[in-house]
Scaffold this active site. Structure first.
Site, short mmCIF file in Angstrom:
data_model
loop_
_atom_site.label_atom_id
_atom_site.label_comp_id
_atom_site.label_asym_id
_atom_site.label_seq_id
_atom_site.Cartn_x
_atom_site.Cartn_y
_atom_site.Cartn_z
CG LEU A 1 6.51 6.11 0.20
CD1 LEU A 1 7.03 4.84 0.86
CD2 LEU A 1 7.38 7.29 0.60
CB THR B 1 8.20 2.29 4.81
OG1 THR B 1 6.89 2.40 5.37
CG2 THR B 1 8.73 3.69 4.56
CG PHE C 1 -0.36 0.38 2.52
CD1 PHE C 1 -0.42 1.68 2.98
CD2 PHE C 1 0.23 -0.58 3.35
CE1 PHE C 1 0.11 2.04 4.22
CE2 PHE C 1 0.75 -0.24 4.57
CZ PHE C 1 0.70 1.08 5.01
CE LYS C 2 3.92 1.02 5.22
NZ LYS C 2 4.87 0.67 6.27
CG ASP C 3 4.39 0.57 -4.19
OD1 ASP C 3 5.56 0.94 -3.93
OD2 ASP C 3 4.09 -0.61 -4.44
#
Length: 585
Positions: free
Chosen positions: A133, A161, A128-130
């Site tokens: 970021l 992350t 999900f951090k894509d």
């Protein structure tokens, strides 16, 4: 290394009515979006928050047919004015940020049983951090191009992350990216994803400790204000406000996909350790999204669940579990929520956080706890429950959960009776699918007796060559590593300075590395005098053209300059790491 870098955006005026940013602890206020993004952790140790939360309750329905990138623009433009990033530029940045996602909807929702899974794992690192970021990397690049400065990103990761930040920053000009991860406490594929990125501006470090230790080192370095200014430190962890802002998008996007006529209500069950993902949902609700419940789903490291059940936010030792991305003892983003729970009183929050730092304990009044329970429900999934959820959904629905998403499913099921969500009309329960199950194939294999399907992007990195350092759990070690690496990178960017630089190992008499300032001066002197080879030795080792101290040098070798520098006086892995950086294994 150059002169200290001035604060970013200092000359950007703030227009009347424009959102500005302040520290949760009261030490900073009136910052522009650009300043807030580059500030990361505020100088007083607080986190940046907007001075107001925009109310879109009367206008958000007009967004219902937008693409993901266009919706991201509408939300980001509320927090970043056109005076800082012209709207055309912001649209282009966000459109480009999501081109690397493999699903046309970017974040699709899949109905499974009587719930929906919001699949957040279609980005380049399958987590999900894509979503945040990829955009943050492009925002950093945009600001750097119009200002002369260097950015040194220092981040801590419990697994996802790190790779998402690396993929967002790899190859970016004037950016050095340092990612700290706990040795032996991330999945094998997570580590491979990070350490197989061999771009010269990416530097991975395994710390002998926990994620909390990595996070403490990052916060300590941000607290060293001279160091922060000189190296232009930037944050990629969710302490960076932009991370939260970009994640708000998928809460609205999912609502529009499930209720195209905007005539329903959603609840979200969010697997969380650092409280960033669910905090974005809290902001979405404050802005006007029809949200019934926000469910905090934890693993056995349940400091958040304990708070919402007892009102006590007390630090416990971190347990190593099958959900490593949630193996976190202190949830950094929880401070932002406490700021609102305490009536936006920065002094009350600062006193509470100082007490927590001193004692490891923080409590709230019964009235505050009651208020918190109106904002959030919570549940905890221990190891057995996680495996059971993976097996159950495979057998009943043919859907493979990653262990973190299984925590969210378990919490939603545990709250069926007390919350009554299955009986609410025009309502849907959405579990945030935080990672592809193949990122944790060993855990899934143990639960199902077979591994999950492996996407091509993950298969490619499984056996790829890697590069990383292993360093002690100490701020001094990481500071020295950053200083030495940046110094070497500055020299390597200048074609005239590409002559070999040799670092001799330390002696029993002086086991520590030299001070980085002396090392940098040695590099500078060698560059100025255009020596073919620089030899830097600890004080007490007599530099000679022959003899044991020179015997470890690569051959053939000509000693052009030998500079003795004083040792730091403590054993450290720094010398070995630097030697490997220059000469490999």
């Amino acid at each position: 290394l150059g002169p200290p870098i001035p604060s970013f955006g200092r000359d950007l005026g703030v227009m009347a009515g424009q959102i500005t940013y302040r520290s949760t602890r009261g030490g900073s206020s009136g910052l522009t979006f650009e300043q807030a993004v580059f500030e990361g952790l505020a100088p007083d140790g607080g986190l940046m928050v907007p001075d107001k939360v925009p109310d879109v309750s009367k206008t958000f329905k007009s967004w219902s047919k937008l693409s993901f990138a266009d919706l991201a623009f509408e939300i980001a433009s509320l927090f970043c004015s056109a005076d800082e990033i012209p709207h055309a530029d912001l649209r282009e940045i966000l459109s480009r940020s999501y081109k690397s996602f493999t699903h046309p909807e970017i974040v699709p929702s899949v109905k499974v049983g009587d719930m929906y899974i919001m699949e957040l794992f279609h980005g380049p690192t399958f987590a999900f951090k894509d979503v945040a970021l990829q955009a943050l990397g492009n925002i950093y690049e945009y600001f750097l191009k119009r200002n002369t400065r260097r950015l040194t990103v220092i981040g801590a990761t419990s697994g996802d992350t790190g790779s998402a930040a690396i993929y967002g920053l790899r190859g970016k000009e004037n950016v050095e990216c340092f990612i700290l991860f706990p040795e032996g406490r991330v999945s094998k594929i997570q580590q491979q994803q990070m350490t197989s990125v061999l771009d010269p501006n990416v530097h991975c470090v395994a710390i002998k400790g926990t994620f909390d230790d990595c996070q403490d080192i990052v916060k300590a370095l941000f607290g060293e204000l001279d160091f922060k200014r000189q190296y232009g430190l930037g944050a990629v962890n969710s302490i960076n406000w932009a991370r939260i802002m970009f994640q708000i998008t998928y809460y609205y996007y999912t609502y529009f996909k499930l209720f195209p006529q905007c005539d329903g209500e959603l609840s979200f069950s969010v697997p969380t350790g650092n409280f960033g993902d669910i905090l974005a949902g809290y902001y979405a609700k404050r802005m006007g999204l029809p949200v019934r419940h926000l469910v905090v789903a934890t693993n056995s490291n349940d400091i958040l669940h304990r708070f919402f059940t007892s009102g006590n936010y007390d630090k416990h030792p971190v347990e190593q579990t099958c959900t490593p991305s949630m193996d976190i003892g202190i949830s950094s983003n929880f401070e932002r929520y406490l700021f609102y729970l305490f009536g936006e009183d920065p002094k009350k929050l600062a006193d509470a956080m100082e007490g927590f730092k001193r004692t490891g304990k923080l409590g709230v009044t019964p009235e505050e706890l009651q208020h918190a329970r109106q904002d959030f429900l919570s549940g905890v999934a221990h190891e057995g429950a996680i495996g059971a959820a993976i097996r159950s959904w495979d057998q009943l629905h043919g859907y493979c959960l990653d262990p973190h998403t299984a925590c969210g499913v378990h919490a939603a099921n545990e709250l069926r009776a007390s919350s009554g969500w299955p009986q609410v009309p025009r309502h849907a329960m959405v579990v945030l699918g935080t990672a592809h199950p193949a990122k944790f194939n060993e855990i899934v294999n143990a639960a199902l007796g077979r591994p999950p399907p492996m996407p091509e992007g993950l298969a490619r990195v499984q056996h790829a060559p890697t590069r990383f350092e292993v360093l002690p759990n100490a701020v001094d070690s990481i500071r020295a590593y950053v200083e030495a690496t940046v110094a070497q990178r500055e020299i390597s960017k200048d074609g005239a300075a590409r002559a070999p630089v040799v670092l001799l190992g330390s002696t029993p008499k002086d086991p520590g590395p030299p001070p980085i300032q002396a090392l940098a001066e040695a590099f500078g002197q060698a560059k100025a005098e255009q020596h073919q080879t620089t030899v830097v030795v600890p004080m007490g080792v007599e530099p000679k053209a022959e003899g044991p101290s020179i015997g470890v040098l690569p051959e053939p070798c000509t000693v052009g300059l030998a500079l003795p520098v004083a040792a730091a006086g403590r054993p450290c892995d720094c010398w070995g790491g630097l030697w490997k950086r220059f000469f490999g294994n």
